[in-house]
Write a protein that holds these residues in place. Sequence first.
Motif, short mmCIF file in Angstrom:
data_model
loop_
_atom_site.label_atom_id
_atom_site.label_comp_id
_atom_site.label_asym_id
_atom_site.label_seq_id
_atom_site.Cartn_x
_atom_site.Cartn_y
_atom_site.Cartn_z
N VAL A 234 0.84 -1.20 0.00
CA VAL A 234 0.00 0.00 0.00
C VAL A 234 0.87 1.26 0.00
N ALA A 235 2.01 1.17 0.71
CA ALA A 235 2.83 2.37 0.92
C ALA A 235 3.89 2.58 -0.16
N VAL A 236 3.96 1.68 -1.14
CA VAL A 236 5.04 1.75 -2.12
C VAL A 236 5.22 3.16 -2.69
N ASN A 237 4.11 3.78 -3.09
CA ASN A 237 4.23 5.09 -3.73
C ASN A 237 4.00 6.26 -2.77
N CYS A 238 3.79 5.96 -1.50
CA CYS A 238 3.53 7.04 -0.53
C CYS A 238 4.74 7.97 -0.48
N LYS A 239 4.45 9.27 -0.46
CA LYS A 239 5.52 10.26 -0.44
C LYS A 239 5.77 10.77 0.98
N SER A 240 5.02 10.25 1.94
CA SER A 240 5.09 10.78 3.31
C SER A 240 4.88 12.29 3.33
N CYS A 241 4.04 12.79 2.43
CA CYS A 241 3.87 14.25 2.33
C CYS A 241 2.93 14.77 3.42
N GLY A 242 2.09 13.88 3.93
CA GLY A 242 1.21 14.28 5.02
C GLY A 242 -0.04 15.03 4.60
N VAL A 243 -0.30 15.12 3.29
CA VAL A 243 -1.47 15.88 2.86
C VAL A 243 -2.76 15.22 3.38
N CYS A 244 -2.74 13.89 3.50
CA CYS A 244 -3.92 13.17 4.01
C CYS A 244 -4.27 13.64 5.42
N THR A 245 -3.25 13.79 6.25
CA THR A 245 -3.51 14.20 7.64
C THR A 245 -3.83 15.69 7.71
N TYR A 246 -3.21 16.45 6.80
CA TYR A 246 -3.41 17.89 6.82
C TYR A 246 -4.84 18.25 6.44
N LEU A 247 -5.40 17.51 5.49
CA LEU A 247 -6.76 17.81 5.04
C LEU A 247 -7.82 17.08 5.86
N CYS A 248 -7.39 16.09 6.62
CA CYS A 248 -8.34 15.26 7.36
C CYS A 248 -9.06 16.08 8.43
N PRO A 249 -10.39 16.02 8.45
CA PRO A 249 -11.12 16.79 9.46
C PRO A 249 -11.03 16.22 10.88
N THR A 250 -10.56 14.96 11.01
CA THR A 250 -10.49 14.37 12.35
C THR A 250 -9.06 14.26 12.89
N CYS A 251 -8.06 14.53 12.05
CA CYS A 251 -6.68 14.44 12.53
C CYS A 251 -6.40 15.58 13.51
N PHE A 252 -5.74 15.25 14.60
CA PHE A 252 -5.56 16.27 15.63
C PHE A 252 -4.11 16.38 16.13
N CYS A 253 -3.18 15.63 15.56
CA CYS A 253 -1.81 15.66 16.10
C CYS A 253 -1.18 17.03 15.91
N PHE A 254 -0.40 17.41 16.88
CA PHE A 254 0.28 18.70 16.76
C PHE A 254 1.65 18.66 17.38
N ASP A 255 2.44 19.67 17.02
CA ASP A 255 3.78 19.84 17.57
C ASP A 255 3.74 21.11 18.41
N ILE A 256 4.63 21.20 19.38
CA ILE A 256 4.76 22.44 20.15
C ILE A 256 6.21 22.88 20.04
N TYR A 257 6.43 24.13 19.73
CA TYR A 257 7.82 24.60 19.66
C TYR A 257 7.89 26.09 19.99
N ASP A 258 9.09 26.51 20.38
CA ASP A 258 9.31 27.90 20.76
C ASP A 258 9.92 28.66 19.59
N GLU A 259 9.43 29.85 19.34
CA GLU A 259 10.04 30.73 18.34
C GLU A 259 10.49 31.99 19.05
N GLY A 260 11.79 32.24 19.04
CA GLY A 260 12.33 33.41 19.72
C GLY A 260 13.14 32.99 20.93
N GLU A 261 14.38 33.48 20.98
CA GLU A 261 15.30 33.06 22.03
C GLU A 261 15.00 33.77 23.36
#
Lengths: 338, 274
Positions: A234-261
């Motif tokens: 199934v994954a042979v041609n997957c680009k790991s681009c993440g568009v599926c998760t980005y457009l998904c209305p139920t995906c909720f994963c997030f990252d937390i990061y600091d901007e500014g020293e």
Amino acid sequence: MRTSHSSQSLICWVIKMIYEGDFLKDAISNLLARGYKVFAPVKLGDFHLFREVKSAEEADFGYILPRNSAKIAVFPENEVLIKYSSWIDEIPFEETRIAIVGIKACDAKAIKLLDEHFLEGFVDPYYKSRREKLLTVAITCEEPGINCFCQSFGINPRKPEADVVFSRIGGKTFVNAYSDAGKDFLSEFNLRNEGEEEARLRQNFERETLEMRKIEIDVEKLKKSFESSYWKEVAVNCKSCGVCTYLCPTCFCFDIYDEGEKKGVRIRAWDSCQFPLHTLESSSHNPRAEKWQRLRNRFYDKFYYALRKGDYYCVGCGRCIDFCPAGIDIVSVISGVR
Amino acid sequence: MMQNPYVPYKAQIVEIRDEVRGPRPIKTFKMKLVDRERFDYKSGQGCLVSIFGKGESWFTIANSPTRPDLEFSVLKTGKVTAKLHEMKVGDLVGIRGPLGRPFPLDEWKGMNILTIGGGIGQTPLRAIYQYVIDKENDYGDLTIIYGARSSRDLVYREELFKLIEEGYNVHLSIDNPEPGWKYFVGFVPDNVKRIKPEAKNTIAITCGPPIMIKITLNVLKELGFKEDQIYTTLERRMKCGIGKCGKCRIESYYVCRDGPVFSYAELSSMLEKI
């Protein structure tokens, strides 16, 4: 005017009325005038995107589904959690009331699923601050899109779970309220009760099953096929681009990061389980180092793991199929598990 | 728990101990909350230590709640930990926690406790053995098995040597021979095989590099340990610490919230193998 409504258990009251005029645009104008932050579909070339609009003219309702999901209204792509310098300066919170005009049944159901995630256990205060001030004005679907399969999940695209539901049937504008907030909102408009003939027309419209794709989910088979080589295929041609998760209305994963020293903001931004960095540990160990493991994770997450909570985390909107550059089709993948 | 779970408490570093020097240094930081009394936590729980401008990292609390301090042992490996390693006594950091499901130490009363650790993985185990030592009447025999690459890589070295002097059942190992080393030379699982701890009425808790855990599990099974007698504590990339961001998820379990402590019985019922 008030009738008790039994078919949708969460709903106490429903009012069914007819509006003469351009209800959706008038709804946006009304909400903006009352200080709401309004999210509505905006036409950009040949597609639509949910965006914040500042006037009714910006919105356009000639779509089956906007490309992005309406979740941005309650869970934006990125947001500031904390403003800091040497210590915390400010914790920003959404004060404004929010409305989504033009949400469809799939995205409306997705918000209920996001509620389960963000409001159960530890309450996420940022999500909650938006969610409790949210008004949803939904549009019923006249026709499904080519990759729609919402009915597989018991979603009725003609009866979205929203505060207010708008339908265009036989040249007439039907507006129904399914919550107190929706009822209050409709009291702002000049409406008349639907007549007997109109009620029948609406009921027939709501009962009609649409011709659309269907996903076959076999949970037992999924359980047995976890180690199957199927997932590598199934994954042979997957680009790991993440568009599926980005457009998904139920995906909720997030990252937390600091901007500014010295002075800056702690931000959360959508993340994707399709990205290797999502799970890479500082020891350099990565529990899902291979793209097929990450893709498999997405499918099991939606149709197997989430079941412990009682729901599939998919609403059949079909966006991940529409926009996958590798043609990975969630309906075929899940229906064809082996 | 705080009202907004993303907002850290203010804490001050009150003591810094060098545990391991060299290219992979480990320091133990003793911290004190500034605006409030110490919070209640249990062995096995963790905290997100926050440095504005760098980010947050999860550390298991390195000492038992029966001890007066709040300690974190930190291997220098990324942005946050590099900054922590530069910090001095008196510097301020943020702390979110305590987070996660602790070791069920109350359920283990009356049983023998066996800890098997490798490298920095000794940290959560220290929170157990200190607890068991402080409440020795509640538990049976305590056995501590611990190893690292070299004697210089052993964390809590002095504390462990002292426990040996005091007659505790501590078995140390290093991977390669060194002049003057009096204890076992070899990998941790081999030391377990050599010591042959009794499985009867014993709970084994293991923590260390994934490969060590994997082999140790096999050794324990050979020794007759059942899956529900074996516990571990997992490490995953974590951001939110409260089961929302999805990074540490294994199936529907969030390591930060539903773990980090899991029994091997729980882990082996999952499709995605650790």
